[in-house]
Scaffold this active site. Structure first.
Site, PDB file in Angstrom:
ATOM      1  N   LYS A   1       0.837  -1.256  -0.058  1.00 58.83           N
ATOM      2  CA  LYS A   1      -0.067  -0.120   0.193  1.00 58.83           C
ATOM      3  C   LYS A   1       1.014   1.336   0.079  1.00 58.83           C
ATOM      4  O   LYS A   1       2.125   1.268  -0.101  1.00 58.83           O
ATOM      5  CB  LYS A   1      -1.098  -0.084   1.074  1.00 58.83           C
TER       6      LYS A   1
ATOM      7  N   TYR B   1     -12.206  -2.941  -3.243  1.00 60.83           N
ATOM      8  CA  TYR B   1     -12.923  -3.241  -2.054  1.00 60.83           C
ATOM      9  C   TYR B   1     -14.279  -2.870  -2.010  1.00 60.83           C
ATOM     10  O   TYR B   1     -14.986  -2.655  -0.864  1.00 60.83           O
ATOM     11  CB  TYR B   1     -12.201  -1.962  -0.767  1.00 60.83           C
TER      12      TYR B   1
ATOM     13  N   PHE C   1     -15.575   3.437   7.216  1.00 60.73           N
ATOM     14  CA  PHE C   1     -14.236   3.583   6.935  1.00 60.73           C
ATOM     15  C   PHE C   1     -13.854   3.335   5.347  1.00 60.73           C
ATOM     16  O   PHE C   1     -12.767   3.889   4.912  1.00 60.73           O
ATOM     17  CB  PHE C   1     -13.154   2.647   7.498  1.00 60.73           C
TER      18      PHE C   1
ATOM     19  N   ARG D   1      -1.365 -14.715   3.503  1.00 58.61           N
ATOM     20  CA  ARG D   1      -1.950 -14.041   4.758  1.00 58.61           C
ATOM     21  C   ARG D   1      -1.248 -14.140   6.046  1.00 58.61           C
ATOM     22  O   ARG D   1      -1.307 -13.468   6.936  1.00 58.61           O
ATOM     23  CB  ARG D   1      -3.430 -14.594   4.849  1.00 58.61           C
TER      24      ARG D   1
ATOM     25  N   THR E   1      -5.318  -7.945  10.268  1.00 55.27           N
ATOM     26  CA  THR E   1      -5.647  -6.831   9.583  1.00 55.27           C
ATOM     27  C   THR E   1      -5.030  -5.388  10.635  1.00 55.27           C
ATOM     28  O   THR E   1      -4.608  -4.493  10.271  1.00 55.27           O
ATOM     29  CB  THR E   1      -7.149  -6.526   9.883  1.00 55.27           C
TER      30      THR E   1
ATOM     31  N   ASN F   1      -1.973  -0.165   7.219  1.00 56.62           N
ATOM     32  CA  ASN F   1      -1.319  -1.570   7.382  1.00 56.62           C
ATOM     33  C   ASN F   1      -0.474  -2.116   6.529  1.00 56.62           C
ATOM     34  O   ASN F   1      -0.524  -3.368   6.347  1.00 56.62           O
ATOM     35  CB  ASN F   1      -2.464  -2.553   8.111  1.00 56.62           C
TER      36      ASN F   1
ATOM     37  N   HIS G   1      -1.719  -5.581   1.314  1.00 55.52           N
ATOM     38  CA  HIS G   1      -2.916  -6.228   1.239  1.00 55.52           C
ATOM     39  C   HIS G   1      -2.468  -7.742   0.673  1.00 55.52           C
ATOM     40  O   HIS G   1      -1.785  -7.875   0.133  1.00 55.52           O
ATOM     41  CB  HIS G   1      -3.678  -5.667  -0.101  1.00 55.52           C
TER      42      HIS G   1
ATOM     43  N   GLU H   1      -8.930 -10.643  -8.228  1.00 56.19           N
ATOM     44  CA  GLU H   1      -7.800  -9.428  -7.999  1.00 56.19           C
ATOM     45  C   GLU H   1      -6.788  -9.163  -9.019  1.00 56.19           C
ATOM     46  O   GLU H   1      -6.588  -8.174  -9.369  1.00 56.19           O
ATOM     47  CB  GLU H   1      -7.444  -9.183  -6.484  1.00 56.19           C
TER      48      GLU H   1
HETATM   49  P1  DAT Z   1      -7.537  -7.361   5.403  1.00 52.42           P
HETATM   50  O1  DAT Z   1      -6.516  -6.262   4.500  1.00 52.42           O
HETATM   51  O2  DAT Z   1      -6.655  -7.908   6.454  1.00 52.42           O
HETATM   52  O3  DAT Z   1      -7.846  -8.495   4.485  1.00 52.42           O
HETATM   53  P2  DAT Z   1     -10.186  -6.416   5.614  1.00 52.42           P
HETATM   54  O4  DAT Z   1     -10.333  -7.186   4.242  1.00 52.42           O
HETATM   55  O5  DAT Z   1     -11.366  -6.999   6.287  1.00 52.42           O
HETATM   56  O6  DAT Z   1      -8.632  -6.831   6.123  1.00 52.42           O
HETATM   57  O7  DAT Z   1     -10.279  -4.994   5.344  1.00 52.42           O
HETATM   58  C1  DAT Z   1      -9.598  -4.288   3.967  1.00 52.42           C
HETATM   59  C2  DAT Z   1      -8.834  -3.184   4.695  1.00 52.42           C
HETATM   60  O8  DAT Z   1      -9.825  -2.197   4.940  1.00 52.42           O
HETATM   61  C3  DAT Z   1      -7.684  -3.428   5.976  1.00 52.42           C
HETATM   62  O9  DAT Z   1      -6.465  -3.781   5.352  1.00 52.42           O
HETATM   63  C4  DAT Z   1      -7.774  -1.718   6.455  1.00 52.42           C
HETATM   64  C5  DAT Z   1      -9.138  -1.370   6.240  1.00 52.42           C
HETATM   65  N1  DAT Z   1      -9.985  -1.630   7.462  1.00 52.42           N
HETATM   66  C6  DAT Z   1     -10.457  -2.832   7.853  1.00 52.42           C
HETATM   67  N2  DAT Z   1     -11.356  -2.659   8.781  1.00 52.42           N
HETATM   68  C7  DAT Z   1     -11.337  -1.369   9.494  1.00 52.42           C
HETATM   69  C8  DAT Z   1     -11.629  -0.597  10.296  1.00 52.42           C
HETATM   70  N3  DAT Z   1     -12.290  -1.226  11.466  1.00 52.42           N
HETATM   71  N4  DAT Z   1     -11.324   0.704  10.421  1.00 52.42           N
HETATM   72  C9  DAT Z   1     -10.506   1.248   9.486  1.00 52.42           C
HETATM   73  N5  DAT Z   1     -10.059   0.627   8.358  1.00 52.42           N
HETATM   74  C10 DAT Z   1     -10.254  -0.594   8.330  1.00 52.42           C
HETATM   75 MG    MG Z   2      -9.273  -8.386   2.916  1.00 53.68          MG
END
Ligand code: DAT
Ligand code: MG
Length: 151
Positions: A11, A51, A59, A87, A93, A114, A117, A128
């Site tokens: 990212k 996304y 968010f 992963r 996350t 974070n 991805h 993707e």
């Molecule tokens: P991951 O990236 O671990 O697969 P995810 O698919 O649930 O996690 O979410 C995608 C991204 O969205 C994640 O890397 C960061 C953001 N995100 C997820 N949950 C969030 C939250 N509660 N507040 C802010 N950003 C969030």
């Molecule tokens: Mg995800």
């Protein structure tokens, strides 16, 4: 299967912080094959599509803004079990909860920054990769090292 693929993306924070080499190195050392790799400034429409399952989350607008705030590094990785393994290497996350030794656990402190991805299923890996890479941007190749990595 050994043709399983994951879409992994460093990212904008990871790129800005100069972590590209450090992060790619971890996947290389693990033994996955890089089939696609590029630096890319992604348009909002692509981040929104990527996304889209999170579009109802509060968010989501900030997430799209973050992903489009600077160049990302797009990776198509291939290897047996690469989706789940990537992963694991990435960590959970929230970087504060991610285990030391994982990319997020070692390199980050906030969910909204974070670093990286990774696809959450082989189906999403394919979806993707098709979304982020154009025809001709992926290389069909097999490293000569493969017999030293797999029986
Ligand atoms: P991951 O990236 O671990 O697969 P995810 O698919 O649930 O996690 O979410 C995608 C991204 O969205 C994640 O890397 C960061 C953001 N995100 C997820 N949950 C969030 C939250 N509660 N507040 C802010 N950003 C969030
Ligand atoms: Mg995800």
């Amino acid at each position: 299967s050994s043709t399983e693929r994951s879409y992994v993306m460093i990212k904008p924070d990871g790129v800005q912080r100069g972590l590209v080499g450090e992060i790619i190195s971890r996947f290389e050392r693990k033994g996955f094959t890089i089939k696609g790799l590029k630096l890319f400034s992604c348009p909002a429409a692509l981040a929104e599509e990527h996304y889209k399952d999170l579009s109802s989350k509060p968010f989501y607008p900030k997430l799209v803004k973050y992903i489009t705030s600077g160049p990302v590094v797009c990776l198509a990785l291939e290897g047996p079990g690469v989706v789940a393994s990537a992963r694991k290497l990435i960590g959970v996350t929230n970087p504060l909860q991610a285990e030391p030794g994982t990319i997020r656990g070692d390199l980050g402190i906030e969910t909204g920054r974070n670093v990286i991805h990774g696809s959450d299923s082989p189906e999403n890996g394919e979806r993707e990769i098709a979304l982020w890479f154009k025809e001709g941007e992926l290389c069909e190749w097999e490293p000569t090292l493969t017999p030293w990595l797999r029986e």
